[in-house]
Design a protein around this motif. Structure first.
Motif, PDB file in Angstrom:
ATOM      1  N   ILE A 197       0.837  -1.194   0.000  1.00 43.85           N
ATOM      2  CA  ILE A 197       0.000   0.000   0.000  1.00 43.85           C
ATOM      3  C   ILE A 197       0.876   1.251   0.000  1.00 43.85           C
ATOM      4  O   ILE A 197       0.590   2.233  -0.700  1.00 43.85           O
ATOM      5  N   ALA A 198       1.956   1.220   0.775  1.00 41.00           N
ATOM      6  CA  ALA A 198       2.879   2.365   0.802  1.00 41.00           C
ATOM      7  C   ALA A 198       3.480   2.603  -0.579  1.00 41.00           C
ATOM      8  O   ALA A 198       3.606   3.746  -1.024  1.00 41.00           O
ATOM      9  N   ALA A 199       3.846   1.520  -1.264  1.00 47.23           N
ATOM     10  CA  ALA A 199       4.381   1.651  -2.622  1.00 47.23           C
ATOM     11  C   ALA A 199       3.339   2.262  -3.547  1.00 47.23           C
ATOM     12  O   ALA A 199       3.651   3.115  -4.383  1.00 47.23           O
ATOM     13  N   ALA A 200       2.084   1.841  -3.384  1.00 49.83           N
ATOM     14  CA  ALA A 200       1.002   2.403  -4.198  1.00 49.83           C
ATOM     15  C   ALA A 200       0.822   3.889  -3.904  1.00 49.83           C
ATOM     16  O   ALA A 200       0.575   4.688  -4.809  1.00 49.83           O
ATOM     17  N   SER A 201       0.959   4.268  -2.631  1.00 52.45           N
ATOM     18  CA  SER A 201       0.796   5.687  -2.277  1.00 52.45           C
ATOM     19  C   SER A 201       1.889   6.530  -2.914  1.00 52.45           C
ATOM     20  O   SER A 201       1.643   7.667  -3.337  1.00 52.45           O
ATOM     21  N   ILE A 202       3.102   5.973  -3.012  1.00 53.94           N
ATOM     22  CA  ILE A 202       4.211   6.704  -3.644  1.00 53.94           C
ATOM     23  C   ILE A 202       3.962   6.861  -5.138  1.00 53.94           C
ATOM     24  O   ILE A 202       4.137   7.949  -5.704  1.00 53.94           O
ATOM     25  N   ILE A 203       3.549   5.783  -5.784  1.00 55.33           N
ATOM     26  CA  ILE A 203       3.268   5.851  -7.227  1.00 55.33           C
ATOM     27  C   ILE A 203       2.151   6.855  -7.498  1.00 55.33           C
ATOM     28  O   ILE A 203       2.249   7.696  -8.405  1.00 55.33           O
ATOM     29  N   ALA A 204       1.088   6.801  -6.705  1.00 57.98           N
ATOM     30  CA  ALA A 204      -0.040   7.702  -6.915  1.00 57.98           C
ATOM     31  C   ALA A 204       0.352   9.158  -6.649  1.00 57.98           C
ATOM     32  O   ALA A 204      -0.009  10.066  -7.411  1.00 57.98           O
ATOM     33  N   LYS A 205       1.098   9.377  -5.577  1.00 54.87           N
ATOM     34  CA  LYS A 205       1.490  10.737  -5.205  1.00 54.87           C
ATOM     35  C   LYS A 205       2.385  11.377  -6.260  1.00 54.87           C
ATOM     36  O   LYS A 205       2.148  12.518  -6.679  1.00 54.87           O
ATOM     37  N   VAL A 206       3.414  10.665  -6.696  1.00 49.62           N
ATOM     38  CA  VAL A 206       4.328  11.228  -7.690  1.00 49.62           C
ATOM     39  C   VAL A 206       3.602  11.450  -9.014  1.00 49.62           C
ATOM     40  O   VAL A 206       3.787  12.475  -9.667  1.00 49.62           O
ATOM     41  N   THR A 207       2.747  10.506  -9.391  1.00 48.34           N
ATOM     42  CA  THR A 207       1.978  10.655 -10.637  1.00 48.34           C
ATOM     43  C   THR A 207       1.106  11.899 -10.578  1.00 48.34           C
ATOM     44  O   THR A 207       1.084  12.708 -11.524  1.00 48.34           O
ATOM     45  N   ARG A 208       0.402  12.081  -9.474  1.00 48.71           N
ATOM     46  CA  ARG A 208      -0.493  13.239  -9.365  1.00 48.71           C
ATOM     47  C   ARG A 208       0.293  14.546  -9.293  1.00 48.71           C
ATOM     48  O   ARG A 208      -0.086  15.539  -9.928  1.00 48.71           O
ATOM     49  N   ASP A 209       1.384  14.560  -8.530  1.00 46.31           N
ATOM     50  CA  ASP A 209       2.196  15.777  -8.429  1.00 46.31           C
ATOM     51  C   ASP A 209       2.719  16.212  -9.785  1.00 46.31           C
ATOM     52  O   ASP A 209       2.760  17.408 -10.097  1.00 46.31           O
ATOM     53  N   ARG A 210       3.112  15.251 -10.605  1.00 44.93           N
ATOM     54  CA  ARG A 210       3.600  15.587 -11.944  1.00 44.93           C
ATOM     55  C   ARG A 210       2.488  16.138 -12.811  1.00 44.93           C
ATOM     56  O   ARG A 210       2.700  17.054 -13.617  1.00 44.93           O
ATOM     57  N   MET A 211       1.280  15.605 -12.631  1.00 45.96           N
ATOM     58  CA  MET A 211       0.138  16.149 -13.373  1.00 45.96           C
ATOM     59  C   MET A 211      -0.135  17.590 -12.955  1.00 45.96           C
ATOM     60  O   MET A 211      -0.392  18.460 -13.804  1.00 45.96           O
ATOM     61  N   MET A 212      -0.041  17.857 -11.656  1.00 39.75           N
ATOM     62  CA  MET A 212      -0.311  19.209 -11.170  1.00 39.75           C
ATOM     63  C   MET A 212       0.768  20.185 -11.621  1.00 39.75           C
ATOM     64  O   MET A 212       0.477  21.380 -11.827  1.00 39.75           O
ATOM     65  N   GLU A 213       1.987  19.716 -11.781  1.00 38.78           N
ATOM     66  CA  GLU A 213       3.046  20.572 -12.332  1.00 38.78           C
ATOM     67  C   GLU A 213       2.709  20.982 -13.769  1.00 38.78           C
ATOM     68  O   GLU A 213       2.932  22.126 -14.173  1.00 38.78           O
ATOM     69  N   GLU A 214       2.172  20.037 -14.537  1.00 38.34           N
ATOM     70  CA  GLU A 214       1.773  20.352 -15.909  1.00 38.34           C
ATOM     71  C   GLU A 214       0.598  21.343 -15.911  1.00 38.34           C
ATOM     72  O   GLU A 214       0.565  22.281 -16.717  1.00 38.34           O
ATOM     73  N   TYR A 215      -0.340  21.133 -15.004  1.00 38.58           N
ATOM     74  CA  TYR A 215      -1.475  22.054 -14.916  1.00 38.58           C
ATOM     75  C   TYR A 215      -1.021  23.460 -14.527  1.00 38.58           C
ATOM     76  O   TYR A 215      -1.629  24.455 -14.925  1.00 38.58           O
ATOM     77  N   ASP A 216       0.057  23.548 -13.758  1.00 37.45           N
ATOM     78  CA  ASP A 216       0.564  24.855 -13.339  1.00 37.45           C
ATOM     79  C   ASP A 216       1.004  25.687 -14.542  1.00 37.45           C
ATOM     80  O   ASP A 216       0.862  26.911 -14.543  1.00 37.45           O
ATOM     81  N   SER A 217       1.542  25.007 -15.552  1.00 34.08           N
ATOM     82  CA  SER A 217       1.967  25.727 -16.754  1.00 34.08           C
ATOM     83  C   SER A 217       0.773  26.120 -17.621  1.00 34.08           C
ATOM     84  O   SER A 217       0.821  27.105 -18.358  1.00 34.08           O
ATOM     85  N   ILE A 218      -0.308  25.357 -17.510  1.00 34.16           N
ATOM     86  CA  ILE A 218      -1.522  25.654 -18.281  1.00 34.16           C
ATOM     87  C   ILE A 218      -2.354  26.730 -17.589  1.00 34.16           C
ATOM     88  O   ILE A 218      -2.920  27.619 -18.238  1.00 34.16           O
TER      89      ILE A 218
END
Length: 266
Positions: A197-218
């Protein structure tokens, strides 16, 4: 080259300590008899480092309890599932499902919220390379506003399981029951108790953070790359000054109020 007939310098002792991983190594006894302050400081530093490493190893074994129990009952593909992004005012909710091998032995896996950005990024790459399978589920603001954030989180988790390249035979889920036919365990604060579950939380967190970085430029002006869509002062100021974007959650009160203010002034 070290001369065996004369005492090691402090620098040499530090160099030797870097090569020692076994607390029963006989060289440590000799270093303990060295009365020089620098030698004792180097030895104490080494002991603290080893103690931290041992604690991390113990933590890993504690976090493998649920997996080991499932494996002992004949389950071979145990998937840990977690989501991130329930609380933000903007952006999707993202879930991950991760199946780890039985010989997984990576120290430092923990609830993603307890890790630094650099450590999350490092472990993200390790999990990507060592996991047997990873599935990602993403539900955007349209879904969140239609069904509510709890149900959207559940849908993201289901999608993550469906995206796995291999079918799991057991699910470990962070504080959630899913309408799936697989045997499953709901574990309160599971991201701190199960390595999968911890591994899943890391994958989900990094994936979402990267999406939000892209949204920041938009959608600049809200600080999405720094606040991941949470209601920080910068974000709320952006709502007041720039209005609501397509990735904001209208079902969340601050966004709903900003939208009302934005349209009442037109």
């Amino acid at each position: 080259m070290i001369d065996a007939n004369k005492p090691l310098s402090i620098a040499e002792i530090k160099k030797v300590l870097q090569t020692i991983t076994d607390p029963s190594d006989e060289r440590l006894d000799a270093f303990r008899l060295d009365s020089r302050k620098g030698a004792l400081t180097a030895l104490n530093s080494w002991e603290r480092k080893i103690e931290k490493q041992q604690l991390k190893e113990m933590k890993l074994q504690e976090m493998l309890v649920y997996e080991k129990r499932a494996w002992s009952h004949g389950k071979k593909l145990v998937a840990g599932i977690d989501e991130v992004g329930r609380g933000p005012l903007a952006g999707p909710v993202v879930s991950a499902a991760v199946i780890l091998p039985k010989d997984f032995n990576v120290i430092g896996i923990n609830d993603s919220k307890q890790l630094s950005l650099a450590k999350r990024e490092e472990l993200f790459e390790v999990i990507q390379s060592e996991a047997l399978a990873i599935g990602i589920g993403i539900k955007d603001t349209t879904v969140i506003d239609q069904v509510n954030i709890y149900e959207a989180s559940k849908l993201a988790m289901i999608e993550a399981v469906e995206q796995l390249e291999v079918q799991p035979d057991h699910l470990l889920i962070d504080a959630m029951k899913l309408p799936l036919s697989f045997p499953q365990e709901s574990i309160i604060k599971g991201d701190a108790k199960s390595v999968s579950i911890a591994a899943a939380s890391i994958i989900a967190k990094v994936t979402r953070d990267r999406m939000m970085e892209e949204y920041d430029s938009i959608y600049p002006g809200y600080g999405f790359s720094k606040n991941a869509g949470y209601g920080t002062k910068e974000h709320l100021n952006g709502l007041d000054q720039l209005g609501v974007t397509p990735i904001h959650r209208h079902s969340f009160a601050p966004v709903r109020e900003a939208y009302r203010q934005q349209h009442s002034s037109l």
